[in-house]
Design a protein around this motif. Structure first.
Motif, short mmCIF file in Angstrom:
data_model
loop_
_atom_site.label_atom_id
_atom_site.label_comp_id
_atom_site.label_asym_id
_atom_site.label_seq_id
_atom_site.Cartn_x
_atom_site.Cartn_y
_atom_site.Cartn_z
N ASP A 1 4.07 7.94 -0.23
CA ASP A 1 2.80 8.35 -0.81
C ASP A 1 1.69 7.55 -0.13
OD1 ASP A 1 0.53 8.77 -2.33
OD2 ASP A 1 1.55 8.58 -4.25
N PRO A 2 0.76 8.19 0.59
CA PRO A 2 -0.27 7.44 1.31
C PRO A 2 -1.21 6.66 0.38
CG PRO A 2 -0.77 9.79 1.32
CD PRO A 2 0.61 9.65 0.76
N ASP A 3 -1.26 7.05 -0.90
CA ASP A 3 -2.13 6.35 -1.84
C ASP A 3 -1.40 5.23 -2.58
OD1 ASP A 3 -4.29 8.08 -1.29
OD2 ASP A 3 -3.47 9.58 -2.67
N ALA A 4 -0.11 5.07 -2.36
CA ALA A 4 0.66 4.07 -3.09
C ALA A 4 0.51 2.69 -2.44
CB ALA A 4 2.13 4.46 -3.12
N LYS B 1 -3.08 -2.26 0.11
CA LYS B 1 -3.03 -3.02 -1.13
C LYS B 1 -1.58 -3.30 -1.55
CE LYS B 1 -7.38 -3.61 -2.13
NZ LYS B 1 -7.96 -4.98 -2.27
N LEU C 1 0.36 4.68 -10.63
CA LEU C 1 1.08 5.90 -10.26
C LEU C 1 1.75 6.51 -11.49
CD1 LEU C 1 2.75 4.54 -7.01
CD2 LEU C 1 0.72 6.00 -7.17
#
Length: 265
Positions: A28-31, A88, A253
């Motif tokens: 997941d690129p946002d994880a 992050k 998430l």
């Protein structure tokens, strides 16, 4: 006559990795990257079940191998993992690993902390001081000291550290045990990252290594979002579903769905 069954077995075995990959989700690129820090009397393999669940959700995971030779050494190993992460980080510590992330978590890349049956000292405080006002857990009364390092006997591993695991899992946990330098417990943390970061805490209600009363008091003191699990000290192995869900929550998430008939083991 044996060739065809053997061929079928080999073909089935070869297909297993592909099947596993098909079930796994892409990253997941946002994880954020989850950095897992183990405690005393364990190594990075103590996170295997939690790491597998997170990776199945597309979450990048790094499990740090702490040398357990000093607070400084363990913090340095954790900081290297944080530095190598591409974005992050959610920093997770089990047991002694909680003391490590308390110091190592003061980093602009770290967005949240998760404590699992863990210490969380304040600045100027050490792990031993944290437990002074609470009953000494049974397992801590059975530590074995050799050449300045603390470890657990196989019997103590079975009765107090991992009492809710199956015998084969207990034997594996004992085989992977790393001793902790006794002096590390008296090393004071210089900073308390939980004072400036959102924190989560997983309390093990049946813990025989770190008093559950101490865990609840710690979770409240650091202002953590917390939950309790019906597990012993080795909750990353005996309650991986609950632990991984807490990490997913800290990462912002969606929580995972429980497997049919699963009790987190």
């Amino acid at each position: 006559m044996l060739r065809f069954p053997l061929l079928a077995m080999l073909m089935a075995a070869a297909a297993l990795p592909a099947a596993a990959q098909a079930r796994a989700r892409p990253v997941d690129p946002d994880a954020p990257t989850v950095v897992l820090v183990h405690g005393a009397f364990a190594d990075a393999s103590s996170w295997d079940k939690v790491a597998a669940r997170l990776r199945m959700r597309g979450v990048p995971v790094v499990a740090v191998d702490n040398p357990l030779t000093s607070l400084e050494d363990d913090v340095a190993a954790t900081r290297r993992a944080i530095a190598a992460a591409p974005g992050k980080v959610v920093l997770v510590g089990h047991s002694w690993g909680g003391t490590v992330i308390t110091q190592a978590g003061r980093d602009p890349k770290v967005k949240a902390l998760v404590y699992v049956a863990a210490f969380a000292p304040d600045a100027g405080e050490n792990s031993a001081q944290q437990g002074e006002r609470f009953p000494v857990a049974p397992g801590l009364q059975k530590l074995v000291e050799r050449a300045g390092f603390l470890s657990l006997s196989e019997q103590t591993m079975a009765s107090d550290f991992a009492q809710d695991l199956k015998p084969a899992q207990v034997r594996a946990a004992y085989a992977h045990q790393l001793p902790l330098k006794a002096d590390a417990l008296s090393e004071r943390v210089a900073v308390a990252a939980w004072r400036s970061l959102p924190s989560w805490y997983v309390v093990s209600r049946k813990d025989r290594m770190l008093s559950p009363e101490l865990q609840v008091a710690t979770a409240r003191r650091i202002g953590a979002e917390w939950r309790s699990v019906d597990a012993g000290h080795a909750s990353p192995l005996s309650a991986p579903h609950e632990v991984s869900d807490t990490i997913l929550e800290a990462a912002g998430l969606k929580l995972s769905e429980p497997a049919p008939g699963s009790n987190g083991g």
